[in-house]
Motif scaffolding. Structure first.
Motif, short mmCIF file in Angstrom:
data_model
loop_
_atom_site.label_atom_id
_atom_site.label_comp_id
_atom_site.label_asym_id
_atom_site.label_seq_id
_atom_site.Cartn_x
_atom_site.Cartn_y
_atom_site.Cartn_z
N THR A 1 0.85 -1.19 0.00
CA THR A 1 0.00 0.00 0.00
C THR A 1 0.89 1.25 0.00
O THR A 1 2.10 1.18 0.26
CB THR A 1 -0.91 0.03 1.23
N ASP A 2 0.27 2.39 -0.25
CA ASP A 2 1.02 3.64 -0.19
C ASP A 2 1.67 3.81 1.18
O ASP A 2 2.82 4.24 1.29
CB ASP A 2 0.09 4.83 -0.45
N GLY A 3 0.90 3.49 2.22
CA GLY A 3 1.42 3.65 3.57
C GLY A 3 2.59 2.74 3.87
O GLY A 3 3.55 3.14 4.53
N GLU A 4 2.52 1.51 3.37
CA GLU A 4 3.63 0.57 3.59
C GLU A 4 4.88 1.02 2.86
O GLU A 4 6.00 0.91 3.38
CB GLU A 4 3.20 -0.82 3.14
N LEU A 5 4.71 1.54 1.65
CA LEU A 5 5.86 2.06 0.92
C LEU A 5 6.46 3.26 1.65
O LEU A 5 7.68 3.35 1.81
CB LEU A 5 5.45 2.46 -0.50
N ALA A 6 5.61 4.16 2.11
CA ALA A 6 6.09 5.34 2.83
C ALA A 6 6.86 4.95 4.09
O ALA A 6 7.91 5.54 4.40
CB ALA A 6 4.92 6.25 3.18
N LEU A 7 6.37 3.95 4.82
CA LEU A 7 7.06 3.50 6.04
C LEU A 7 8.40 2.86 5.71
O LEU A 7 9.39 3.06 6.44
CB LEU A 7 6.17 2.52 6.81
N ALA A 8 8.46 2.08 4.63
CA ALA A 8 9.72 1.45 4.24
C ALA A 8 10.75 2.51 3.86
O ALA A 8 11.93 2.40 4.21
CB ALA A 8 9.49 0.49 3.08
N LEU A 9 10.31 3.54 3.16
CA LEU A 9 11.21 4.64 2.81
C LEU A 9 11.69 5.37 4.06
O LEU A 9 12.88 5.67 4.22
CB LEU A 9 10.49 5.62 1.88
N GLU A 10 10.76 5.65 4.96
CA GLU A 10 11.08 6.37 6.19
C GLU A 10 12.13 5.62 7.01
O GLU A 10 13.02 6.24 7.61
CB GLU A 10 9.81 6.58 7.00
N ALA A 11 12.04 4.31 7.02
CA ALA A 11 12.98 3.51 7.81
C ALA A 11 14.41 3.66 7.30
O ALA A 11 15.36 3.41 8.05
CB ALA A 11 12.56 2.05 7.77
#
Length: 228
Positions: free
Chosen positions: A197-207
């Motif tokens: 999902t968009d949120g999962e991609l955003a969290l992976a990037l943030e990490a």
């Protein structure tokens, strides 16, 4: 599921048939890179393959470093520096205006592999630069079905099999053909893909110290991330 490939010519560790990819033409990728890279700027192309996009980028005046784990792929790249390495392990000690991670590599099934790919992007992008990622949005994954594909001249790409083997994890096989009138060559490539999902991609990037900045294309398959 282990990534595998069949057909004439060398097959890379991820199942990619080198001879088939040598017959593909660049699509919109060079123009997409140009949207986020200054004229004459530096581009680190992760997973460059045979140079399908590399060569048009060079024609546009960009300074490109092409990275791929397959020596057979890199042997087809001309006119620029090449690096034979796994993307996850890459440490050039350099930073680039744009780091490009194409081919939906970010949809790898393993979270650790995804974070390693994004970490490689983060440690090679300049402050103020861009990480350009091609991914498979969740809604696009949901539309996958046997028989979908496209044709470009003598090249045909068709999804020959697809199965959601567990929630969000897909196993698929693509069938590639080149030629016609009884003289066609045929390859297959099987792989696994994680629905994100968009949120999962955003969290992976943030990490990995990156921030999802914007989607570049109407179909949302190209994402720009920037150093946080």
């Amino acid at each position: 599921m282990r990534n595998t490939g069949t057909g004439p010519g060398p097959i890379t560790p991820d199942g990619s048939p080198v001879e088939f990819y040598s017959r593909l033409r660049a699509g919109d990728e060079p123009g997409i890179v140009a949207q986020v890279t200054p004229p004459g700027g530096s581009v680190l192309e992760l997973g460059s393959g045979v140079g399908r996009v590399t060569h048009p980028l060079l024609d546009l005046g960009f300074d490109v470093v092409a990275v791929d784990e397959s020596p057979e792929m890199l042997a087809r790249v001309r006119g620029t520096r090449t690096v034979a390495a796994r993307v996850q392990e890459l440490r050039l000690g350099e930073r680039f205006d744009t780091v490009m991670l194409a081919s939906q590599l970010v949809n790898t099934p393993e979270d650790t592999a995804r974070h390693a790919l994004l970490a490689a992007c983060a440690r090679h992008v300049k402050r103020g630069g861009a990480v350009l990622i091609q991914w498979m949005p969740a809604e696009a994954h949901d539309r996958w079905h046997v028989g979908m594909g496209r044709q470009d001249g003598d090249v045909t790409i068709t999804m020959a099999a697809v199965e959601e083997v567990s929630p969000g994890l897909f196993h698929a096989t693509m069938r590639y053909t080149y030629g016609s009138d009884g003289g066609e060559q045929v390859w297959t490539q099987s792989f696994s893909s994680r629905r994100l999902t968009d949120g999962e991609l955003a969290l992976a990037l943030e990490a990995e110290g990156l921030r999802l900045d914007r989607f570049l294309t109407e179909d949302r398959t190209w994402v720009v991330a920037v150093p946080a």
